[in-house]
Design an enzyme around this catalytic site. Structure first.
Site, mmCIF file in Angstrom:
data_model
loop_
_atom_site.group_PDB
_atom_site.id
_atom_site.type_symbol
_atom_site.label_atom_id
_atom_site.label_comp_id
_atom_site.label_asym_id
_atom_site.label_seq_id
_atom_site.Cartn_x
_atom_site.Cartn_y
_atom_site.Cartn_z
ATOM 1 N N GLU C 65 0.811 -1.216 0.000
ATOM 2 C CA GLU C 65 0.000 0.000 0.000
ATOM 3 C C GLU C 65 0.845 1.267 0.000
ATOM 4 O O GLU C 65 0.488 2.270 -0.621
ATOM 5 C CB GLU C 65 -0.952 -0.007 1.196
ATOM 6 N N HIS C 134 -10.656 -5.364 10.780
ATOM 7 C CA HIS C 134 -11.405 -5.328 9.512
ATOM 8 C C HIS C 134 -12.787 -4.703 9.674
ATOM 9 O O HIS C 134 -13.662 -4.967 8.850
ATOM 10 C CB HIS C 134 -11.578 -6.747 8.949
HETATM 11 C C1 LIG Z 1 -1.794 -4.675 4.868
HETATM 12 C C2 LIG Z 1 -2.870 -5.527 4.289
HETATM 13 N N1 LIG Z 1 -3.193 -5.367 2.999
HETATM 14 C C3 LIG Z 1 -4.165 -6.104 2.432
HETATM 15 C C4 LIG Z 1 -4.831 -7.046 3.169
HETATM 16 C C5 LIG Z 1 -5.970 -7.842 2.533
HETATM 17 N N2 LIG Z 1 -5.569 -9.216 2.280
HETATM 18 C C6 LIG Z 1 -5.869 -10.202 3.158
HETATM 19 S S1 LIG Z 1 -5.243 -11.674 2.694
HETATM 20 C C7 LIG Z 1 -4.582 -11.001 1.295
HETATM 21 C C8 LIG Z 1 -3.814 -11.850 0.345
HETATM 22 C C9 LIG Z 1 -2.632 -12.434 1.033
HETATM 23 O O1 LIG Z 1 -1.900 -13.211 0.159
HETATM 24 P P1 LIG Z 1 -0.762 -14.128 0.733
HETATM 25 O O2 LIG Z 1 0.155 -13.330 1.575
HETATM 26 O O3 LIG Z 1 -0.153 -14.842 -0.417
HETATM 27 O O4 LIG Z 1 -1.500 -15.136 1.711
HETATM 28 P P2 LIG Z 1 -2.632 -16.219 1.373
HETATM 29 O O5 LIG Z 1 -3.943 -15.540 1.483
HETATM 30 O O6 LIG Z 1 -2.353 -16.737 0.008
HETATM 31 O O7 LIG Z 1 -2.474 -17.248 2.437
HETATM 32 C C10 LIG Z 1 -4.846 -9.640 1.213
HETATM 33 C C11 LIG Z 1 -4.422 -8.758 0.113
HETATM 34 C C12 LIG Z 1 -4.473 -7.173 4.518
HETATM 35 N N3 LIG Z 1 -5.098 -8.041 5.316
HETATM 36 N N4 LIG Z 1 -3.486 -6.417 5.057
#
Ligand SMILES: Cc1ncc(C[n+]2csc(CCOP(=O)(O)OP(=O)(O)O)c2C)c(N)n1
Ligand SMILES: Cc1ncc(C[n+]2csc(CCOP(=O)(O)OP(=O)(O)O)c2C)c(N)n1
Ligand SMILES: [Mg+2]
Ligand SMILES: [Mg+2]
Lengths: 339, 328, 339, 328
Positions: C65, C134
């Site tokens: 971000e 959230h």
């Molecule tokens: C700082 C932040 N940005 C965005 C999110 C929203 N978000 C939650 S899970 C996710 C994807 C995460 O991907 P990854 O790290 O590969 O983990 P996975 O879900 O595949 O286990 C996002 C963008 C968040 N929780 N925190």
């Protein structure tokens, strides 16, 4: 209050002494931050600690606020009592997740099973032309979000006692010290901040406001640097025969609403002085605290003197135009009286 | 370092428990959410991120950990929590929002905290990095044993918090292991669209530490690499970065239509389900008998059922509990 | 207000339509954020845009971000008009420097020579058990800090008009949409948010509050989801013969203080409804706005219904205990009347 | 790629102008700040970060830039601003807080903005990364020429914003160059205490891009490396990471007692002052005559004096100007 032979300290030295004494008695206390070691802190509040405690317990960090504040949370949860410095509060934007979403909430998220006994100390305030990314207070920003206590000393006595109390507190405490009170020659220092400080350890209660000057005609509520502006304004008002009561909030969270309400119930008039931005911050909260409780005690509409809702300008003439000062407080009284 | 027979049983057991647990959660999750799916309803409200398919990472790493070691996990924490030994009854109750939950219902599925086994997680990407590194620092300063492990998704590696904490752990030579679960998706965004290089283990070079990528979602290979990394940390030789290829068999969260997946991807993944694969391997190599594995599976199912029953039968918190436990 | 054959849209679709129309007429407009492409946004507000405009102008980003919001600032300064999404406002802690210290201040720091025409859209609010990282609103946090406009629509008509106005604005605008109003089935949706939306482009003025229900006995001020709670409370009060005036702030910065003051001057009573944390936020500011102006108009102490100063709990019974709702508003009236 | 004779004159000219400018500022800075040094006083109040010694980086890079190219700089921006062609009168006036300043006195020394030459800076470590990457994106999307360069100190490389923006620039293949000025200090903290590896250029591997370290604070070598990097960016071949060894001849800010420096360090640095070194080299290689260089020096001195005079003679802003220019 200051007797001739009593020891006076600056806030910087008072803070350092509190950390020193707690580190002597509690091995779990340590300090982390940028330039807090050899340099002794940009604002002098860790001076001398490296020599006494060494680089393991007085840790200079990389310029990685998210990492080291997050690390402090992890260490605190694991039995340590870190004191962490965010050099200027203005930098909170690079690491606020570690502060407001992590440090402040893990106790709650864990239903109280994880404790986060840490202190985040940070410098606030302007008045010396350091411009818009090095001069803010953002008191309201920290006080608005739940889970962290927030204190702001106006003098060295409180500075030491609050630091000791903050280190001993099992909850996270944000400790906001104002640069113009710090006692660093190169910044100029408000003389009233350098006061007698006992050598022995003591605590100042977090969550308790202080009536630093009693009066019956108007209540002036402030914190940090603003307390000195309020006291100077009160001295001027005295010459007009007006007795202003000055309240030093000392702590924003918890907020001592009772002391504020009791004072205004007595004086019927309220002026709030805040160096933070005007809207959606401390000044509005103090006014709401009084008015939602009882409007019948008010003889006049409350007033606030705060930083206008603009970034902090560099040029002295611009910045001084925006900052609270004793004359603005007196002028507020004049309008209030006339209304 | 290959897992002993006992290790293999433990790993299989935990993989199956995790899978059974999530199956149970998934089933109950839809209660009260039909005919119209509304996240706010049912006995388990809110978001739900399942880890089906990613169990090998959790068990391969946690097989080397003791309760005193520290784990921080993410929004997708069940498999790791189970492998780390988080109390299953209290975890289930927390996910149901009950008074008997780990946090009395304050935290929920994305905020699983168990102080007894030093487990924590969070809903913010890469937020667990700092606390894990700090716990590692704490152990080093106190001269106490313990390694800290932060689990993250591959998408999290592009977050600033990750970089800062990796550098800090390396420059202070802390007993820390970072484990990336590369399921190749961050919600709907594929790894190649978010990450400038193919292999995040190569990013270890930026911190002068050892990095390793483990392919194939293979519990044995993960066990071996994690064993080395954790031994290195225990020996005071500093942090390691592991990236593990794994698969997300479910959607990002429950209710995800997964329209972004290329056709056939899910079928391919199901064909590679690590649980039957491990079962087959153990049998083929004589590491377990059918009867032993059946017993493990039965035990897992019973354990999960007991936890769910505990959760279901627990009381709701009192409404005013919302206002307590803010401060210590 | 809704005629039978009129087109009704959800807020999600109204937002998407505004972006679509602006992108059609202005090639400098583009959209960036996590999962805004193929997924169409977790909250549906970019659905359909990828198909029409392709991945150059509808850019999925890494989970970074700070980088992509900072990049939006750079692009905006260079002649583009980015619309950037922060998926949940709760994540602001990882990137607030790029928002409050960069996006919001570069216009001022440059004396107006750099313009930063960008929109930061972000989802707010709870009520569906998404827990403490959230479900927040943090309206007060954004509104407190200078240099960014802050809007929050309560219905699809305003949502489209505000988005169009925000994209066309030469200053940075933070656009806060509430998840419970968004029209995503899986979240449940407040029916009153889905209203008639004209197909043609139009703007809703940023900085102007709306009286969404006239009344003479009490003023209820709110925004976003709170407006619907206020309207429901007003309907209940009507049955008691009480005529509540409901004000939808629409915009927190600039704040339309005149509309609020005029209403309370008429009704003499004020209730503020805010889903953000109680202290040091929106509710205090609205009360101060009225009381610092003129206390003589008030027939009773103002009241506020806001989220208590605790992290947002997960369990439904806990969260619902904390959230504002129509019954709490009616109860506030009852107390106010009795006082 | 070696600098042409003309380039060398330009580089030397800008190095000298920068040095003269900072000498002038440094002298005036102490006015009104004695006998007691108080930052708030004098014609130039506030913090003051000088770049003496770091001029080679600014000129070696900016020699390849046009006004349309974008530069973001840091809290230590004067040398880069001068090399990028920022209006010297208005910059001086801004530093004095005058109405005629670039921003009418609102920004000051850490917030030098000149839209005419696409120059911006900020007081927050690594904050310039995002905007530079975004400007590069803007040019790519608009199909307009232009490269974006972000200058940072070596201490800034450990900040999360740096990592995120590097990845973004790389994954989107943008016309971007990151230039690290490694003066080996972040205020009082030496690089080896803050950074897990010795050479930040090695961190390019984390983004799959080219990284280069340039030793010796040598304007010629910097010119060459930057030329390649910028050419690559212009050709659409994506970002480059350069780390340049340089020296901070002054304290971190004015008033810094520099007690943290090892004994003798300053003397060693002064002996390596890049300005006399470049002068000697140009003479030795026949790239300039004594007379030419004297003329350049005289011109620089005059230009600086004119700028300072302009600033001194300018009016203060009106106090109420503080309340304008918040919104566009
Ligand atoms: C700082 C932040 N940005 C965005 C999110 C929203 N978000 C939650 S899970 C996710 C994807 C995460 O991907 P990854 O790290 O590969 O983990 P996975 O879900 O595949 O286990 C996002 C963008 C968040 N929780 N925190
Ligand atoms: C986010 C942030 N953290 C800390 C600071 C305080 N600070 C200003 S300059 C500086 C040192 C920077 O070191 P480096 O990046 O090497 O640049 P140099 O000063 O050597 O040019 C620090 C820590 C800041 N401005 N911003
Ligand atoms: Mg993933
Ligand atoms: Mg440096």
């Amino acid at each position: 209050m200051n007797k001739p032979n009593e020891r006076k300290l600056t806030i910087a030295r008072a803070m350092a002494e509190a950390m020193q004494q707690e580190m002597q008695i509690d091995p779990s206390v340590f300090v982390m931050g940028e330039d807090i070691g050899a340099l002794g802190g940009v604002y002098g509040n860790t001076r001398g600690l490296l020599d006494e405690f060494g680089p393991e317990r007085i840790r200079d960090t990389p310029i990685s606020e998210t990492a080291f504040i997050g690390a402090a949370v992890g260490a605190a949860q694991d039995g340590m009592r870190p004191v962490v410095e965010l050099m200027f509060v203005d930098f909170f934007g690079v690491c606020f997740d570690a502060i407001y979403n992590l440090m402040a909430k893990n106790t709650y998220f864990s239903g109280g099973n994880f404790k986060v006994p840490m202190v985040l100390m940070t410098s606030t305030g302007g008045g010396y032309s350091d411009a818009g990314q090095h001069s803010q207070c953002v008191y309201g920003t920290f006080a608005h979000l739940p889970g962290m206590k927030v204190v702001a000393p106006s003098n060295a006595y409180d500075a030491k006692g609050l630091m000791t109390a903050a280190i001993r507190d099992d909850s996270p405490v944000v400790y906001m010290y104002h640069k113009s009170l710090q006692g660093m020659g190169w910044l100029g220092t408000e003389a009233g901040a350098t006061v007698h400080v006992p050598e022995e350890t003591y605590t100042v209660e977090i969550g308790k406001a202080k009536v630093v000057r009693p009066g019956k005609d108007v209540t002036i509520v402030s914190l940090g640097m603003g307390v000195h502006n309020a006291l100077k304004a009160a001295a001027k008002l005295e010459q007009q025969g007006v007795e202003a009561e000055v309240i030093d909030l000392v702590s924003l969270v918890p907020l001592d609403r009772d002391t504020i309400r009791a004072s205004v119930a007595k004086t019927g008039r309220l002026i709030v002085v805040d160096e933070d931005y005007m809207s959606y911050g401390v000044s509005g909260e103090i006014i709401a605290t009084v008015t939602e409780h009882d409007i019948s005690v008010l003889k006049a509409a409350p007033k606030r003197i705060a930083f206008p809702d603009v970034p902090i300008p560099f040029a002295r003439v611009l910045e001084q135009h925006c900052l609270p000062n004793p004359d603005k407080i007196v002028a507020a009284w004049d309008e209030m009286k006339a209304a | 370092m290959t897992p002993t027979r006992e290790d293999q049983h433990w790993m299989y057991h935990n993989m199956v428990t995790s899978r059974r647990f999530e199956e149970a959660i998934a089933k109950i999750y839809f209660d009260g959410k039909s005919p119209v799916f509304n996240m706010a309803n049912g006995p388990i409200p809110g978001e739900m991120h399942l880890s089906d398919g990613q169990e090998p990472v959790a068990v391969g790493v946690c097989a080397h950990l003791n309760p005193e070691d520290i784990v921080t996990a993410t929004h997708r924490p069940h498999h790791q929590a189970i492998a780390k030994g988080v109390d299953l009854d209290k975890m289930a109750a927390e996910i149901f929002g009950k008074k008997t939950g780990l946090s009395g219902g304050r935290g929920g599925h994305m905020h699983i905290f168990d102080a007894d086994v030093n487990f924590a997680c969070s809903g913010i990407i890469a937020q667990g990095m700092g606390p894990a590194v700090g716990a590692a620092l704490s152990r080093k300063m106190q001269g106490k044993p313990g390694v800290a492990v932060a689990f993250l998704g591959e998408g999290a590696v592009n977050q600033g918090a990750w970089h800062e904490a990796m550098n800090l752990a390396a420059v202070w030579n802390l007993p820390f292991v970072c484990v990336i679960e590369d399921n190749s998706w961050g919600i709907s965004v594929p790894k190649e669209a978010s990450t400038a290089i193919a292999n995040n283990a190569d990013r270890a070079a930026a911190y002068g530490i050892k990095g390793m990528r483990i392919e194939g979602n293979d519990p044995y290979a993960i066990y071996e690499a994690a064993g080395e990394a954790i031994a290195r940390a225990r020996a005071g030789e500093g942090p390691t970065l592991l990236e593990v290829e794994t698969y997300r068999l479910a959607g990002h969260f429950m209710g995800d239509a997964e329209g972004y997946r290329p056709e056939g991807e899910k079928d391919d993944l199901f064909a590679k389900d690590p649980i039957p694969k491990m079962r087959a391997r153990m049998l083929a190599e004589g590491a377990a008998t059918e009867a032993e594995l059946d017993a493990i599976e039965a035990e897992s199912a019973a354990r999960v059922e007991a936890a769910i029953t505990f959760a279901r039968n627990s009381e709701d918190p009192a409404p005013e509990d919302a206002l307590t436990a803010v401060f210590a």
